[in-house]
Design an enzyme around this catalytic site. Sequence first.
Site, PDB file in Angstrom:
ATOM      1  N   SER A 161       0.829  -1.200   0.000  1.00 37.40           N
ATOM      2  CA  SER A 161       0.000   0.000   0.000  1.00 37.40           C
ATOM      3  C   SER A 161       0.869   1.258   0.000  1.00 37.40           C
ATOM      4  O   SER A 161       1.658   1.462  -0.906  1.00 37.40           O
ATOM      5  CB  SER A 161      -0.963  -0.040   1.197  1.00 37.40           C
ATOM      6  OG  SER A 161      -1.951   0.950   1.105  1.00 37.40           O
ATOM      7  N   ASP A 215      -9.629  -4.514  -4.973  1.00 36.21           N
ATOM      8  CA  ASP A 215      -9.143  -3.520  -4.009  1.00 36.21           C
ATOM      9  C   ASP A 215      -9.994  -2.250  -4.104  1.00 36.21           C
ATOM     10  O   ASP A 215     -10.075  -1.622  -5.165  1.00 36.21           O
ATOM     11  CB  ASP A 215      -7.673  -3.196  -4.308  1.00 36.21           C
ATOM     12  CG  ASP A 215      -6.989  -2.453  -3.176  1.00 36.21           C
ATOM     13  OD1 ASP A 215      -7.676  -1.734  -2.429  1.00 36.21           O
ATOM     14  OD2 ASP A 215      -5.759  -2.597  -3.050  1.00 36.21           O
ATOM     15  N   HIS A 247      -7.901  -5.247  -0.504  1.00 36.55           N
ATOM     16  CA  HIS A 247      -6.710  -4.522  -0.060  1.00 36.55           C
ATOM     17  C   HIS A 247      -5.987  -5.337   0.999  1.00 36.55           C
ATOM     18  O   HIS A 247      -6.074  -5.079   2.205  1.00 36.55           O
ATOM     19  CB  HIS A 247      -7.100  -3.149   0.481  1.00 36.55           C
ATOM     20  CG  HIS A 247      -5.937  -2.209   0.608  1.00 36.55           C
ATOM     21  ND1 HIS A 247      -5.197  -1.788  -0.480  1.00 36.55           N
ATOM     22  CD2 HIS A 247      -5.358  -1.633   1.695  1.00 36.55           C
ATOM     23  CE1 HIS A 247      -4.237  -0.980  -0.073  1.00 36.55           C
ATOM     24  NE2 HIS A 247      -4.308  -0.876   1.247  1.00 36.55           N
TER      25      HIS A 247
END
Length: 269
Positions: A161, A215, A247
């Site tokens: 991320s 995601d 995610h």
Amino acid sequence: MYCRTKGSAWRTRDMYSILLTNPVALLAVILGSTIIFILFLQPRHLSSSPKSDSMAARSFVLWLHGLGDSGPANEPIKTLFRSSEFRNTKWSFPSAPENPVTCNYGMRMPSWFDIQEIPVTADSPKAESDVLKAVQNVHAMIDKEVAAGTDPNNVFVCGFSQGGALTLASVLLYPKKLGGGAVFSGWVPFNSSMIEKFPEDAKKTPILWSHGMADRTVLFEAGQAGPPFLQQAGVTCEFKAYPGLGHSISNEELQFLESWIKTRLQSSS
């Protein structure tokens, strides 16, 4: 704030929906890590012989966590890498400092750099100055390990991320070719004008980019924007899409990362 889903991964709750309903709750949400406690599901590998251990090259893997997470929470990742090639690997899981984050209404949380909005899209604003400051800190970690004797070709930077975005920036701006950079559910954290600042040796560092197609925090389109950007810069990128993955990081992604690094490790002399 975690919720476990069916399958073999720990996944974060959808950060955007929490932000819409309760911005303060965002402090407790980890846009970062995912995989704690899934590691014990993996089959044990046979122990390597002393001979194979002595031949394993010295290597360094630097793992950069996501927004709101911490380095120690991600340390179980290394228990998945059981091949003999990793017997002489040094792992580092640093923690981001606490900083105000715009998408969290300016409240402070562990963050490598500022993020303007969630979900992150291909067109989200870039906090380039913040990113460049964070890159300097990552370069200092790499420099320290190289000075201690690790071949830069055996240095691998990985991140999830926000940590994935920082991984990309750090690798592309490092003055030497590294073993590789692995981006999980990340995005390109700067504009194309930055390409002219990439050192020529940095462009030789291979990139692995993995992204879940489901995601909703860092949209799949943000990941898809990576390969064309890297192609424009002359950087080799292997992009892997994971249908149904949100995610988070899956065991499948980490198993592929292990093999990807193994094929790029330089043997000890």
